[in-house]
Design a protein around this motif. Structure first.
Motif, short mmCIF file in Angstrom:
data_model
loop_
_atom_site.label_atom_id
_atom_site.label_comp_id
_atom_site.label_asym_id
_atom_site.label_seq_id
_atom_site.Cartn_x
_atom_site.Cartn_y
_atom_site.Cartn_z
N THR A 257 2.40 9.17 -2.78
CA THR A 257 2.77 7.66 -3.09
C THR A 257 1.34 7.35 -3.54
OG1 THR A 257 2.78 5.93 -1.88
CG2 THR A 257 4.89 6.78 -2.27
N SER A 258 1.26 6.18 -4.72
CA SER A 258 -0.13 6.10 -4.83
C SER A 258 -0.98 4.74 -3.87
CB SER A 258 -0.29 5.05 -5.82
OG SER A 258 0.74 4.41 -6.08
N SER A 259 -0.28 4.47 -2.54
CA SER A 259 -0.74 3.64 -1.72
C SER A 259 -1.15 4.73 -0.79
CB SER A 259 0.61 2.67 -1.69
OG SER A 259 1.31 2.88 -1.26
N GLY B 267 -5.24 0.36 -7.26
CA GLY B 267 -4.00 0.59 -6.28
C GLY B 267 -3.27 0.67 -6.42
N SER B 268 -2.07 0.82 -5.91
CA SER B 268 -0.86 1.12 -6.01
C SER B 268 -0.17 -0.21 -6.76
CB SER B 268 0.39 1.48 -4.98
OG SER B 268 0.57 0.13 -4.02
N THR B 269 0.78 -0.58 -7.24
CA THR B 269 1.42 -2.13 -7.06
C THR B 269 1.52 -3.03 -6.61
OG1 THR B 269 3.70 -1.42 -7.56
CG2 THR B 269 2.92 -0.71 -9.58
N SER B 270 1.72 -2.37 -5.27
CA SER B 270 1.80 -3.22 -4.34
C SER B 270 0.77 -3.97 -3.73
CB SER B 270 3.11 -2.70 -3.08
OG SER B 270 4.48 -2.96 -3.05
N GLY C 28 9.17 -3.85 -4.13
CA GLY C 28 7.86 -3.24 -3.46
C GLY C 28 7.50 -2.03 -4.55
N ASP C 29 6.33 -1.68 -3.77
CA ASP C 29 5.96 -0.11 -4.59
C ASP C 29 7.20 1.01 -4.00
OD1 ASP C 29 5.05 0.38 -2.19
OD2 ASP C 29 2.61 0.49 -2.47
N SER C 30 6.57 1.92 -4.90
CA SER C 30 7.41 3.38 -3.96
C SER C 30 7.22 4.09 -3.24
CB SER C 30 7.16 4.95 -4.63
OG SER C 30 6.47 4.07 -5.98
N LEU C 31 6.80 3.71 -2.03
CA LEU C 31 6.79 4.10 -0.71
C LEU C 31 6.66 2.86 0.32
CD1 LEU C 31 5.43 5.50 2.07
CD2 LEU C 31 3.49 4.07 1.97
N THR D 286 -6.71 -1.92 -11.90
CA THR D 286 -5.60 -0.83 -11.96
C THR D 286 -4.57 -0.31 -11.23
OG1 THR D 286 -7.87 0.51 -12.06
CG2 THR D 286 -7.84 -0.21 -14.23
N HIS D 287 -3.99 0.60 -11.93
CA HIS D 287 -2.68 1.90 -11.09
C HIS D 287 -3.70 2.47 -11.08
CE1 HIS D 287 -0.08 4.11 -9.96
NE2 HIS D 287 0.86 2.55 -9.36
N PRO D 288 -4.10 4.05 -10.45
CA PRO D 288 -4.38 4.88 -10.00
C PRO D 288 -3.71 6.17 -10.97
CG PRO D 288 -3.35 4.64 -8.60
CD PRO D 288 -3.77 3.48 -8.33
N GLU D 289 -2.91 5.83 -11.31
CA GLU D 289 -2.07 6.70 -12.49
C GLU D 289 -2.46 6.87 -13.70
OE1 GLU D 289 1.81 6.05 -12.93
OE2 GLU D 289 2.11 6.56 -11.14
N CYS D 290 -3.65 5.37 -13.89
CA CYS D 290 -4.11 5.06 -14.60
C CYS D 290 -5.74 6.80 -15.14
CB CYS D 290 -5.54 4.35 -15.25
SG CYS D 290 -4.43 2.81 -15.53
N GLY E 147 14.57 -3.24 -5.76
CA GLY E 147 13.92 -3.30 -6.81
C GLY E 147 12.75 -3.71 -6.86
N HIS E 148 12.01 -2.31 -7.32
CA HIS E 148 10.62 -2.18 -8.30
C HIS E 148 9.58 -3.30 -8.46
CE1 HIS E 148 6.95 0.37 -9.69
NE2 HIS E 148 6.98 0.86 -8.33
N ASN E 149 8.32 -2.97 -8.51
CA ASN E 149 7.55 -3.55 -8.86
C ASN E 149 7.83 -4.24 -9.79
OD1 ASN E 149 6.76 -4.92 -6.68
ND2 ASN E 149 5.26 -3.07 -6.18
N TYR E 150 7.96 -2.96 -11.30
CA TYR E 150 7.92 -3.03 -12.00
C TYR E 150 9.99 -3.45 -13.80
CZ TYR E 150 4.65 0.56 -12.52
OH TYR E 150 2.77 0.88 -12.48
N MET E 151 10.07 -3.99 -12.24
CA MET E 151 11.80 -4.16 -12.98
C MET E 151 10.99 -5.93 -12.84
SD MET E 151 14.30 -2.73 -12.41
CE MET E 151 13.27 -1.10 -13.06
P1 13P Z 1 4.01 3.01 -7.40
O1 13P Z 1 4.78 1.41 -7.29
O2 13P Z 1 3.82 3.36 -5.61
O3 13P Z 1 2.28 1.98 -8.07
O4 13P Z 1 4.21 3.69 -8.87
C1 13P Z 1 4.11 2.67 -10.10
C2 13P Z 1 4.98 3.95 -11.11
O5 13P Z 1 4.47 4.27 -12.12
C3 13P Z 1 6.45 4.36 -10.47
O6 13P Z 1 7.21 4.58 -11.12
#
Ligand code: 13P
Ligand code: SF4
Length: 352
Positions: free
Chosen positions: A169-171, A257-260, A80-83, A241-245, A63-67
């Protein structure tokens, strides 16, 4: 009504029996802070059925952190995060992996565990970043910049990974960029497809980064003015903030940083009040772990992550669909790029 309950529209309602109420009581206690009691009878029968069936199938749910919180907290075996999810996919003993996340994550799991059955509960769970680039685009970049290594965000198809030297990944992006530049003996790398992640990475290293024109449709919508408005309306709030911003948004934050890594920041610093500038479900999931922290909740929904629901996870396990397959020739080349990423050590001060 929360997003998850709205997404149940059209799904077969399952009966909420006294046995199910008893069997799921402890799980509800865990999420009571973020799921209203009136909604639990909708979720509980699915939670109970999924947790029974996944044992019979020898399946794990990643389960990703965005579930949404009922998926993240009540049926996921690993979160967790993608990594972190990629690492779990590589080491699980289970025969079946159900990816409670988006399609590129399921492909990464299949690439890392080719002998396992990898299921995605909704094949339309895509990603704007993954849709922004093809393998042919990477080949064109290589022609334009011969000799430079290609660092590819994991938010891409297997085809794109197969054309790359290494994933990130972002981490771990800064560590990966520095390591691949060292291995190639160059001072410049190509980083695809997220232009904002690449620009944010470039600010943290001496390596020059050539960017591509992709963006996450969830994170690109935040503006520096949004951050200033959160601070004005919530004096003392800590902004993560997430680094995709975009970089001008990240520049306004206390930490990025990454979601985690964001979860790690909340755990280490216990801010009184925090805003997570990212996908909406993150705040609910972190609030379950840290009920004393106040979360300011403006956020953006990822329409792809929100395609994953409890009824679809149950259906996926019942029918063993939809299986994610990757052409073995592509998978072998993509795995080399993912394995090279997994071998990069993240310096302690740059980890969560
Ligand atoms: P991370 O969980 O690796 O930070 O990725 C965020 C995201 O947007 C995944 O789609
Ligand atoms: Fe893709 Fe952004 Fe959704 Fe993550 S949040 S899956 S990067 S669109």
């Amino acid at each position: 009504m929360n997003v998850a309950v709205q997404n149940f529209k059209g799904a077969e309602p399952l009966p909420y029996t006294p046995e199910i109420a008893r069997a799921t009581r402890d799980l509800y206690t865990k999420v009571a802070h973020v799921i209203p009691e009136i909604e639990w009878p909708v979720f509980a029968p699915y939670v109970d059925a999924i947790n029974k069936l996944k044992k019979q199938r020898n399946a794990v749910i990643l389960g990703h952190n965005y579930m949404t919180p009922e998926i993240f907290n009540c049926v996921s075996d690993f979160t967790g995060d993608s990594l972190q999810l990629a690492r779990e996919a590589a080491r699980t003993d289970a025969q079946v992996i159900v990816q409670a996340g988006v399609h590129f994550m399921a492909e990464t799991s299949k690439i890392l565990s080719p002998s396992k059955t990898v299921l995605i509960p909704d094949v339309k769970a895509g990603c704007s970043l993954a849709a922004s680039i093809t393998g042919a685009d990477v080949r064109l970049l290589r022609q334009k910049y011969p000799g430079l290594p290609v660092v590819t965000y994991v938010n891409t198809s297997a085809d794109v990974k197969a054309e790359s030297d290494v994933c990130c990944t972002s981490s771990n992006a800064v560590a990966v960029v520095e390591e691949i530049a060292r291995e190639f003996g160059v001072d410049t790398v190509i980083m695809v497809p997220d232009k904002y992640l690449a620009q944010n990475v470039a600010k943290q290293t001496k390596i020059k980064v050539i960017t591509y024109d992709g963006a996450c449709e969830v994170h690109e919508r935040f503006t520096p003015q949004d951050i200033r408005d959160f601070r004005a309306a919530n004096p003392g709030v800590v902004v993560l903030t997430h680094p995709e911003c975009p970089p001008d948004v990240v520049a306004e934050a206390d930490f990025s940083g990454s979601t985690s890594a964001m979860i790690g920041y909340v755990g280490n610093h216990h801010p009184q009040k925090v805003v997570l500038v990212t996908e909406c479900s993150m705040s609910d999931n972190v609030a379950v772990e840290f009920p004393d922290v106040e979360f300011v909740r403006p956020c953006n929904l990822c329409p792809y992550m929100k395609r994953i629901t409890l009824p679809k996870i149950l259906h996926s396990l019942q029918t063993m669909t939809t299986e994610v397959l990757v052409d073995p020739a592509i998978a072998t080349r993509a795995k080399a790029a993912v394995d090279r990423m997994l071998a990069v050590k993240i310096p302690v001060q740059k980890a969560a």
